[in-house]
Design a protein around this motif. Structure first.
Motif, PDB file in Angstrom:
ATOM      1  N   LEU A 102     -13.055 -16.306 -24.029  1.00 48.22           N
ATOM      2  CA  LEU A 102     -13.217 -17.485 -23.181  1.00 48.22           C
ATOM      3  C   LEU A 102     -14.069 -18.507 -23.917  1.00 48.22           C
ATOM      4  O   LEU A 102     -15.048 -18.145 -24.568  1.00 48.22           O
ATOM      5  N   TYR A 103     -13.692 -19.773 -23.788  1.00 47.34           N
ATOM      6  CA  TYR A 103     -14.428 -20.843 -24.454  1.00 47.34           C
ATOM      7  C   TYR A 103     -14.766 -21.941 -23.463  1.00 47.34           C
ATOM      8  O   TYR A 103     -13.956 -22.285 -22.607  1.00 47.34           O
ATOM      9  N   ARG A 104     -15.948 -22.505 -23.620  1.00 43.26           N
ATOM     10  CA  ARG A 104     -16.384 -23.638 -22.803  1.00 43.26           C
ATOM     11  C   ARG A 104     -15.731 -24.911 -23.305  1.00 43.26           C
ATOM     12  O   ARG A 104     -15.233 -24.971 -24.410  1.00 43.26           O
ATOM     13  N   ARG A 105     -15.818 -25.915 -22.500  1.00 42.53           N
ATOM     14  CA  ARG A 105     -15.301 -27.242 -22.858  1.00 42.53           C
ATOM     15  C   ARG A 105     -16.281 -27.927 -23.814  1.00 42.53           C
ATOM     16  O   ARG A 105     -17.024 -28.837 -23.447  1.00 42.53           O
ATOM     17  N   GLU A 106     -16.277 -27.436 -25.051  1.00 40.10           N
ATOM     18  CA  GLU A 106     -17.145 -27.956 -26.099  1.00 40.10           C
ATOM     19  C   GLU A 106     -16.339 -28.066 -27.383  1.00 40.10           C
ATOM     20  O   GLU A 106     -15.542 -27.177 -27.688  1.00 40.10           O
ATOM     21  N   ARG A 107     -16.559 -29.107 -28.148  1.00 40.78           N
ATOM     22  CA  ARG A 107     -15.764 -29.340 -29.365  1.00 40.78           C
ATOM     23  C   ARG A 107     -15.827 -28.179 -30.346  1.00 40.78           C
ATOM     24  O   ARG A 107     -14.842 -27.842 -30.963  1.00 40.78           O
ATOM     25  N   HIS A 108     -16.991 -27.565 -30.513  1.00 43.32           N
ATOM     26  CA  HIS A 108     -17.091 -26.474 -31.490  1.00 43.32           C
ATOM     27  C   HIS A 108     -16.321 -25.220 -31.062  1.00 43.32           C
ATOM     28  O   HIS A 108     -16.155 -24.302 -31.842  1.00 43.32           O
ATOM     29  N   SER A 109     -15.804 -25.208 -29.827  1.00 43.87           N
ATOM     30  CA  SER A 109     -15.037 -24.040 -29.372  1.00 43.87           C
ATOM     31  C   SER A 109     -13.743 -23.862 -30.166  1.00 43.87           C
ATOM     32  O   SER A 109     -13.269 -22.739 -30.336  1.00 43.87           O
ATOM     33  N   VAL A 110     -13.187 -24.938 -30.690  1.00 43.70           N
ATOM     34  CA  VAL A 110     -11.952 -24.832 -31.475  1.00 43.70           C
ATOM     35  C   VAL A 110     -12.230 -24.070 -32.779  1.00 43.70           C
ATOM     36  O   VAL A 110     -11.456 -23.198 -33.176  1.00 43.70           O
ATOM     37  N   ALA A 111     -13.340 -24.365 -33.428  1.00 42.24           N
ATOM     38  CA  ALA A 111     -13.718 -23.615 -34.634  1.00 42.24           C
ATOM     39  C   ALA A 111     -13.958 -22.150 -34.298  1.00 42.24           C
ATOM     40  O   ALA A 111     -13.574 -21.253 -35.068  1.00 42.24           O
ATOM     41  N   LEU A 112     -14.568 -21.878 -33.147  1.00 38.07           N
ATOM     42  CA  LEU A 112     -14.787 -20.490 -32.724  1.00 38.07           C
ATOM     43  C   LEU A 112     -13.453 -19.779 -32.478  1.00 38.07           C
ATOM     44  O   LEU A 112     -13.299 -18.607 -32.825  1.00 38.07           O
ATOM     45  N   ALA A 113     -12.490 -20.489 -31.896  1.00 41.37           N
ATOM     46  CA  ALA A 113     -11.164 -19.898 -31.650  1.00 41.37           C
ATOM     47  C   ALA A 113     -10.454 -19.585 -32.964  1.00 41.37           C
ATOM     48  O   ALA A 113      -9.801 -18.540 -33.090  1.00 41.37           O
ATOM     49  N   ARG A 114     -10.582 -20.468 -33.946  1.00 46.26           N
ATOM     50  CA  ARG A 114      -9.987 -20.192 -35.264  1.00 46.26           C
ATOM     51  C   ARG A 114     -10.613 -18.949 -35.890  1.00 46.26           C
ATOM     52  O   ARG A 114      -9.902 -18.084 -36.421  1.00 46.26           O
ATOM     53  N   GLU A 115     -11.930 -18.854 -35.845  1.00 43.67           N
ATOM     54  CA  GLU A 115     -12.616 -17.700 -36.434  1.00 43.67           C
ATOM     55  C   GLU A 115     -12.261 -16.405 -35.695  1.00 43.67           C
ATOM     56  O   GLU A 115     -12.049 -15.358 -36.313  1.00 43.67           O
ATOM     57  N   PHE A 116     -12.173 -16.469 -34.385  1.00 46.44           N
ATOM     58  CA  PHE A 116     -11.760 -15.325 -33.575  1.00 46.44           C
ATOM     59  C   PHE A 116     -10.375 -14.841 -34.007  1.00 46.44           C
ATOM     60  O   PHE A 116     -10.138 -13.640 -34.175  1.00 46.44           O
ATOM     61  N   THR A 117      -9.480 -15.783 -34.236  1.00 43.76           N
ATOM     62  CA  THR A 117      -8.114 -15.456 -34.656  1.00 43.76           C
ATOM     63  C   THR A 117      -8.101 -14.859 -36.054  1.00 43.76           C
ATOM     64  O   THR A 117      -7.425 -13.853 -36.301  1.00 43.76           O
ATOM     65  N   ARG A 118      -8.828 -15.459 -36.976  1.00 43.76           N
ATOM     66  CA  ARG A 118      -8.902 -14.907 -38.345  1.00 43.76           C
ATOM     67  C   ARG A 118      -9.414 -13.469 -38.334  1.00 43.76           C
ATOM     68  O   ARG A 118      -8.909 -12.615 -39.054  1.00 43.76           O
TER      69      ARG A 118
END
Length: 149
Positions: free
Chosen positions: A14-30
């Motif tokens: 789960l990610y909050r409505r924050e811009r850095h969440s997209v980078a976190l989603a990429r890292e989670f996927t990697r």
């Protein structure tokens, strides 16, 4: 006749409505791809996650809410990696009918997903929607064999 039972490996965040969440989603996927030993098309997969997460963040997540990233992969050697981004916002994402110009800084997200993934679509969710894409695994071992149909 023996029936094959197919179990799924899944990861969700789960990610909050924050811009850095997209980078976190990429890292989670990697991390998930590395754990599952998936190397083929990994950058395409990460790019699609980035685009879907960005679209959810910019267009699908109301203030004070967040979005969910869900990855699933059958444990069998063949199968389909499925990526879902769930948000609680309204609207229906679509690929732009007109071509996006080379200087445009926005509007390419779903064009990229449509071009890179083997399939993509939109599902209903109350409230909101699920935007998904899939990457098929072909012949070969678990770490290789992703290809287009």
């Amino acid at each position: 006749m023996q029936k094959e039972i197919q179990t799924l490996q899944t990861r969700t965040a789960l990610y909050r409505r924050e811009r850095h969440s997209v980078a976190l989603a990429r890292e989670f996927t990697r991390t998930a791809l590395a754990d599952w030993d998936l190397k083929q098309r990994a950058e395409d997969i990460v790019l699609c996650v980035s685009e879907l997460a960005t679209n959810a963040l910019l267009h699908g997540v109301p203030p004070g809410r967040g979005y969910r990233l869900w990855l699933s992969l059958p444990e069998a050697a063949r199968g389909t990696l499925r990526i879902e981004v769930h948000d609680s916002g309204g609207g229906e994402p679509c690929v732009p009918a007109a071509a996006v110009t080379g200087d445009a800084e926005a509007g390419r997200g779903l064009l990229l997903v449509a071009a890179l993934a083997d399939a993509w679509g939109i599902g209903e969710r109350l409230p909101g929607k699920v935007v998904w894409c899939e990457f098929r695994r072909g012949e070969g071992d678990a770490g290789e064999g992703y290809g287009r149909a």
